[in-house]
Design an enzyme around this catalytic site. Structure first.
Site, short mmCIF file in Angstrom:
data_model
loop_
_atom_site.label_atom_id
_atom_site.label_comp_id
_atom_site.label_asym_id
_atom_site.label_seq_id
_atom_site.Cartn_x
_atom_site.Cartn_y
_atom_site.Cartn_z
N LYS A 57 -14.28 -50.59 89.39
CA LYS A 57 -14.84 -51.81 88.80
C LYS A 57 -16.20 -52.12 89.42
CE LYS A 57 -10.32 -53.63 87.62
NZ LYS A 57 -9.16 -54.42 88.02
N GLN A 101 -7.02 -58.79 92.09
CA GLN A 101 -6.41 -57.51 91.77
C GLN A 101 -4.89 -57.57 91.99
OE1 GLN A 101 -8.00 -54.92 90.44
NE2 GLN A 101 -6.28 -53.50 90.48
N ASP A 124 -10.26 -62.08 83.99
CA ASP A 124 -9.06 -61.36 83.57
C ASP A 124 -8.34 -62.02 82.40
OD1 ASP A 124 -8.21 -58.97 84.62
OD2 ASP A 124 -7.44 -59.86 86.47
N1 GUE Z 1 -5.97 -58.55 87.94
C1 GUE Z 1 -5.86 -57.31 87.48
N2 GUE Z 1 -6.54 -56.97 86.36
C2 GUE Z 1 -6.44 -55.68 85.88
O1 GUE Z 1 -7.05 -55.37 84.83
C3 GUE Z 1 -5.65 -54.75 86.58
C4 GUE Z 1 -4.99 -55.18 87.75
N3 GUE Z 1 -5.11 -56.46 88.16
N4 GUE Z 1 -4.22 -54.32 88.44
C5 GUE Z 1 -4.05 -52.95 88.06
C6 GUE Z 1 -4.32 -52.70 86.59
C7 GUE Z 1 -4.68 -51.29 86.28
N5 GUE Z 1 -6.02 -51.33 85.70
C8 GUE Z 1 -6.77 -50.23 85.34
C9 GUE Z 1 -8.08 -50.32 84.89
C10 GUE Z 1 -8.80 -49.19 84.58
C11 GUE Z 1 -8.26 -47.94 84.71
C12 GUE Z 1 -9.08 -46.76 84.39
O2 GUE Z 1 -10.28 -46.81 84.20
N6 GUE Z 1 -8.47 -45.54 84.32
C13 GUE Z 1 -9.15 -44.30 84.03
C14 GUE Z 1 -8.80 -43.21 85.01
C15 GUE Z 1 -8.71 -43.63 86.43
C16 GUE Z 1 -8.14 -42.56 87.33
O3 GUE Z 1 -8.41 -41.36 87.11
O4 GUE Z 1 -7.42 -42.95 88.27
C17 GUE Z 1 -8.72 -43.81 82.66
O5 GUE Z 1 -7.65 -44.20 82.20
O6 GUE Z 1 -9.45 -43.00 82.09
C18 GUE Z 1 -6.97 -47.82 85.14
C19 GUE Z 1 -6.22 -48.97 85.44
C20 GUE Z 1 -6.44 -52.62 85.69
N7 GUE Z 1 -5.51 -53.44 86.19
#
Ligand code: GUE
Length: 292
Positions: A57, A101, A124
């Protein structure tokens, strides 16, 4: 023998395009406003997955010109300390978005912390005021992951009016707001969850299937209607047979891609869209607070 393969809903490409547009907007308005947009990401403890997401992020912020006011707290930090930090950020004129987070360590009450974030800085979209605005179809900050799903479906001009949409999962972060957004788009929405009986008979009816249960490969090809649009919100880290760690969604991707018309990949689907919507929420708060 002929197998058709689904078209990919490319979240990574769309997220990159949105980030380019946000960067251009920021470059244009920043001289007038006199400061960049600001996002504060609060992380508590040392969950490695959370640390990786937070660092993603922050990198994305840097790329589009959003200032990061990230704070990393030790696991033992108490509720009052965090509430005080949030109160300061609420007042801080440089900060347009605040995100806690999740998950938080067990001794902390996440819900009550989310209540302390000023609703108009709630990047969020999880504050009760913003969830209430969503229920009422009023303007407000929307939850990033379901907003990202809607934006991706829109980009590919997927028709939703009158379609049967099934959301598997009922979390506050994804399932519930997802169902409401699909409903606002005039889909006929069913929410399935861990206590649903005969899940397959429900998912088989879906024109649009959104899997947001957090269970690796919960949705198999036999559960999907031929020609359906399949959206995978799952981000599950699993160890494969060769002992290597990799990311899989809630959908058994390869076989399902032979049945669906459109499918989102993991990685490269909804994950990057979530980050793009977070940046977009921050920029819209920034533009709104500086528009008069
Ligand atoms: N308050 C809060 N808000 C959230 O939005 C939040 C959170 N807590 N806690 C955890 C989850 C999880 N999450 C992700 C966001 C982006 C990817 C992302 O960009 N993933 C990449 C790959 C990342 C990798 O390779 O590890 C993809 O899917 O292509 C993953 C997971 C947001 N979250």
């Amino acid at each position: 023998m002929e197998t058709k393969t689904a078209k990919i809903l490319d979240g990574k490409a769309l997220a990159a395009k949105i980030q380019k547009e946000l960067a251009a907007t920021i470059a244009e308005v920043q001289p007038k406003i006199g400061r960049p947009p600001g996002l504060a990401v609060l992380m508590v403890g040392d969950n490695p997955a959370s640390a990786a997401y937070v660092s993603n992020k922050e990198k994305a912020c840097a790329k589009v010109g959003i200032a990061s006011f990230g704070k990393h707290f030790p696991t033992h930090t108490n509720q009052t300390e965090l509430e005080e930090v949030i109160a300061e950020l609420n007042q801080d004129q440089r900060v347009d978005g605040i995100l806690v987070q999740l998950p938080l360590p067990n001794h902390l009450d996440a819900i009550s912390l989310l209540h302390k974030i000023a609703p108009d800085k709630d990047a969020d979209g999880l504050h009760p005021v913003n969830l209430g605005r969503l229920v009422r179809t009023e303007a407000g900050l929307r939850s990033c992951t379901p907003a990202g799903v809607m934006r991706l479906l829109e980009e590919y001009k997927i028709p939703l009016v009158g379609k049967k949409a099934v959301v598997v999962g009922r979390s506050i972060l994804v399932g519930k707001p997802m169902a409401l957004m699909l409903l606002d788009a005039d889909a006929t929405v069913t929410i399935a969850h861990s206590r649903t009986q005969n899940l397959k008979t429900i998912t088989q009816n879906a024109d649009i299937l959104v899997a947001a249960a957090g269970i690796p490969r919960l949705i198999t090809a036999d559960m999907v209607k031929p020609g359906a649009v399949v959206v995978d919100v799952g981000i599950n880290r699993v160890t494969d047979s060769s002992g290597k760690s990799r990311l899989v969604g809630d959908i058994d991707f390869a076989p399902t891609a032979n049945v669906a018309e459109y499918i989102t990949p993991v990685p490269g689907g909804i994950g990057p869209m979530t980050v793009a919507m977070l940046l977009q929420n921050t920029v819209s708060s920034y533009l709104r607070t500086n528009s008069n």
